[in-house]
Design a protein around this motif. Structure first.
Motif, PDB file in Angstrom:
ATOM      1  N   GLY A  63      60.957  10.516  45.493  1.00 12.48           N
ATOM      2  CA  GLY A  63      59.849  11.210  46.141  1.00 12.48           C
ATOM      3  C   GLY A  63      58.854  10.199  46.649  1.00 12.48           C
ATOM      4  O   GLY A  63      58.843   9.040  46.226  1.00 12.48           O
ATOM      5  N   ALA A  64      58.006  10.633  47.556  1.00 14.59           N
ATOM      6  CA  ALA A  64      56.995   9.745  48.128  1.00 14.59           C
ATOM      7  C   ALA A  64      55.961   9.357  47.078  1.00 14.59           C
ATOM      8  O   ALA A  64      55.873   9.976  46.008  1.00 14.59           O
ATOM      9  CB  ALA A  64      56.317  10.431  49.309  1.00 14.59           C
ATOM     10  N   SER A  65      55.180   8.334  47.379  1.00 12.41           N
ATOM     11  CA  SER A  65      54.088   7.941  46.493  1.00 12.41           C
ATOM     12  C   SER A  65      53.147   9.125  46.304  1.00 12.41           C
ATOM     13  O   SER A  65      52.760   9.793  47.269  1.00 12.41           O
ATOM     14  CB  SER A  65      53.330   6.753  47.103  1.00 12.41           C
ATOM     15  N   GLY A  66      52.805   9.414  45.052  1.00 10.32           N
ATOM     16  CA  GLY A  66      51.928  10.538  44.756  1.00 10.32           C
ATOM     17  C   GLY A  66      52.630  11.873  44.647  1.00 10.32           C
ATOM     18  O   GLY A  66      51.982  12.909  44.500  1.00 10.32           O
ATOM     19  N   SER A  67      53.965  11.857  44.659  1.00  6.83           N
ATOM     20  CA  SER A  67      54.720  13.117  44.612  1.00  6.83           C
ATOM     21  C   SER A  67      54.810  13.695  43.213  1.00  6.83           C
ATOM     22  O   SER A  67      55.184  14.860  43.043  1.00  6.83           O
ATOM     23  CB  SER A  67      56.132  12.899  45.158  1.00  6.83           C
ATOM     24  N   GLY A  68      54.524  12.891  42.198  1.00  3.85           N
ATOM     25  CA  GLY A  68      54.588  13.358  40.816  1.00  3.85           C
ATOM     26  C   GLY A  68      55.730  12.781  40.019  1.00  3.85           C
ATOM     27  O   GLY A  68      55.861  13.047  38.823  1.00  3.85           O
ATOM     28  N   LYS A  69      56.553  11.945  40.655  1.00  7.68           N
ATOM     29  CA  LYS A  69      57.738  11.447  39.953  1.00  7.68           C
ATOM     30  C   LYS A  69      57.372  10.539  38.784  1.00  7.68           C
ATOM     31  O   LYS A  69      58.007  10.610  37.725  1.00  7.68           O
ATOM     32  CB  LYS A  69      58.683  10.733  40.919  1.00  7.68           C
ATOM     33  N   SER A  70      56.368   9.691  38.941  1.00  8.04           N
ATOM     34  CA  SER A  70      55.980   8.801  37.837  1.00  8.04           C
ATOM     35  C   SER A  70      55.327   9.583  36.700  1.00  8.04           C
ATOM     36  O   SER A  70      55.539   9.274  35.522  1.00  8.04           O
ATOM     37  CB  SER A  70      55.040   7.705  38.341  1.00  8.04           C
ATOM     38  N   THR A  71      54.537  10.599  37.049  1.00  2.00           N
ATOM     39  CA  THR A  71      53.939  11.454  36.019  1.00  2.00           C
ATOM     40  C   THR A  71      55.032  12.171  35.229  1.00  2.00           C
ATOM     41  O   THR A  71      54.978  12.255  33.998  1.00  2.00           O
ATOM     42  CB  THR A  71      52.993  12.485  36.652  1.00  2.00           C
ATOM     43  N   ALA A  72      56.041  12.663  35.945  1.00  6.06           N
ATOM     44  CA  ALA A  72      57.157  13.320  35.264  1.00  6.06           C
ATOM     45  C   ALA A  72      57.872  12.344  34.338  1.00  6.06           C
ATOM     46  O   ALA A  72      58.236  12.701  33.206  1.00  6.06           O
ATOM     47  CB  ALA A  72      58.128  13.892  36.296  1.00  6.06           C
ATOM     48  N   MET A  73      58.075  11.120  34.820  1.00  4.44           N
ATOM     49  CA  MET A  73      58.719  10.110  33.990  1.00  4.44           C
ATOM     50  C   MET A  73      57.914   9.841  32.724  1.00  4.44           C
ATOM     51  O   MET A  73      58.465   9.717  31.628  1.00  4.44           O
ATOM     52  CB  MET A  73      58.920   8.822  34.785  1.00  4.44           C
ATOM     53  N   ASN A  74      56.595   9.749  32.854  1.00  3.81           N
ATOM     54  CA  ASN A  74      55.754   9.485  31.686  1.00  3.81           C
ATOM     55  C   ASN A  74      55.832  10.615  30.666  1.00  3.81           C
ATOM     56  O   ASN A  74      55.822  10.375  29.447  1.00  3.81           O
ATOM     57  CB  ASN A  74      54.304   9.272  32.123  1.00  3.81           C
ATOM     58  N   ILE A  75      55.920  11.843  31.146  1.00  2.00           N
ATOM     59  CA  ILE A  75      56.048  12.976  30.228  1.00  2.00           C
ATOM     60  C   ILE A  75      57.423  12.974  29.574  1.00  2.00           C
ATOM     61  O   ILE A  75      57.559  13.158  28.361  1.00  2.00           O
ATOM     62  CB  ILE A  75      55.769  14.294  30.964  1.00  2.00           C
ATOM     63  N   ILE A  76      58.468  12.741  30.365  1.00  2.00           N
ATOM     64  CA  ILE A  76      59.826  12.686  29.814  1.00  2.00           C
ATOM     65  C   ILE A  76      59.933  11.590  28.755  1.00  2.00           C
ATOM     66  O   ILE A  76      60.602  11.755  27.737  1.00  2.00           O
ATOM     67  CB  ILE A  76      60.851  12.464  30.938  1.00  2.00           C
ATOM     68  N   GLY A  77      59.248  10.470  28.994  1.00  2.00           N
ATOM     69  CA  GLY A  77      59.286   9.351  28.061  1.00  2.00           C
ATOM     70  C   GLY A  77      58.318   9.457  26.906  1.00  2.00           C
ATOM     71  O   GLY A  77      58.187   8.504  26.112  1.00  2.00           O
TER      72      GLY A  77
END
Length: 259
Positions: A63-77
């Protein structure tokens, strides 16, 4: 709420070509939202995300920058908590667990690989790989053997006593992968793991992830690189804090990017 980890979801319909659909669910996000800040300054990083990943899958999150993918990764982790919704990791609701409990779960169930290798410069490769076992309470008599086996698995048996500044970028990432697998996790989370590597070294690192996955470890990679995502079995595409597509075949990725 009781979760049956063996019920396949719409993203994992069983077929002769998809026996993985019958595997236990490792990751289940249920209506996950994440809001940073309050009032007028509030930022909705995730809104109503639902996702399942089963044991043995190899997924890429894009996903593009700011799409939420890193936030999702942090929650998954288990590095961050959702504002609302439920997250089940290996059939355990970890959404509201205390920080100390989350730290134990991260150490024992999840192996992390980051773009920046986060190796301790004063320690050699063997010592860096042994470190997670100290926090996991692995007996000292076992730590060295496990660390040697992990480094051998990533092809660094001849570099065990080198410090990070004596290793190339690719070799440092291999040490980081060995460190991630040494506690025998059920899940590898990799955040832009090839972002600091050249194309040849990227291919070598992706081969290691493929080998780990072939041996049963679930792998989830966050990446902005289509070539990296193409190594996965399916691609999850985020946009504006939501999952736009949850089951993109690698061969279809370029069409999605164009759209």
């Amino acid at each position: 709420m009781t979760i049956n980890p063996y019920i396949p979801t719409s993203d994992h319909l069983p077929s002769q070509d998809n026996p993985i659909a019958y595997q236990p669910i490792i990751i289940r996000l249920e209506d996950i939202s994440k809001v940073y800040g309050k009032g007028e300054t509030a930022v909705n990083a995730l809104g109503g995300v639902n996702l399942t990943v089963v044991q043995g899958e190899y997924c890429a999150i894009m996903g593009a920058s700011g799409s939420g993918k890193s936030t999702a990764m942090n929650i998954i982790g288990c590095l961050d908590r959702p504002t609302s919704g439920r997250y089940y990791l290996d059939n355990l609701d970890v959404s509201r667990l205390p920080d100390a409990t989350l730290a134990i779960i991260r150490n024992r169930k999840i192996g992390f690989v980051f773009q920046q290798f986060h190796l301790l410069p004063q320690m050699n490769a063997l010592e860096n790989v042994m470190l997670p076992m100290v926090y996991a309470g692995v007996p000292p008599s076992v730590r060295r053997d496990r660390a040697v086996a992990a480094l051998t698995r990533v092809g660094l048996e001849n570099r065990m006593y080198n410090k990070p500044n004596q290793l190339s970028g690719g070799q440092q990432q291999r040490v980081a992968i060995a460190r991630a697998i040494v506690n025998q996790p059920i899940l590898i989370l990799a955040d832009e793991p090839t972002g600091a590597l050249d194309s040849r070294t990227t291919a070598e690192v992706m081969d290691i992830f493929a080998e780990l996955n072939a041996n049963g470890i679930t792998v989830v990679i966050v990446t902005h690189e289509a070539d990296v995502a193409s190594h996965s079995q399916r691609i999850i595409w985020f946009r504006d804090g939501k999952i736009l597509h949850s089951n993109i075949a690698p061969n279809d990725l370029h069409q999605v990017i164009r759209d």
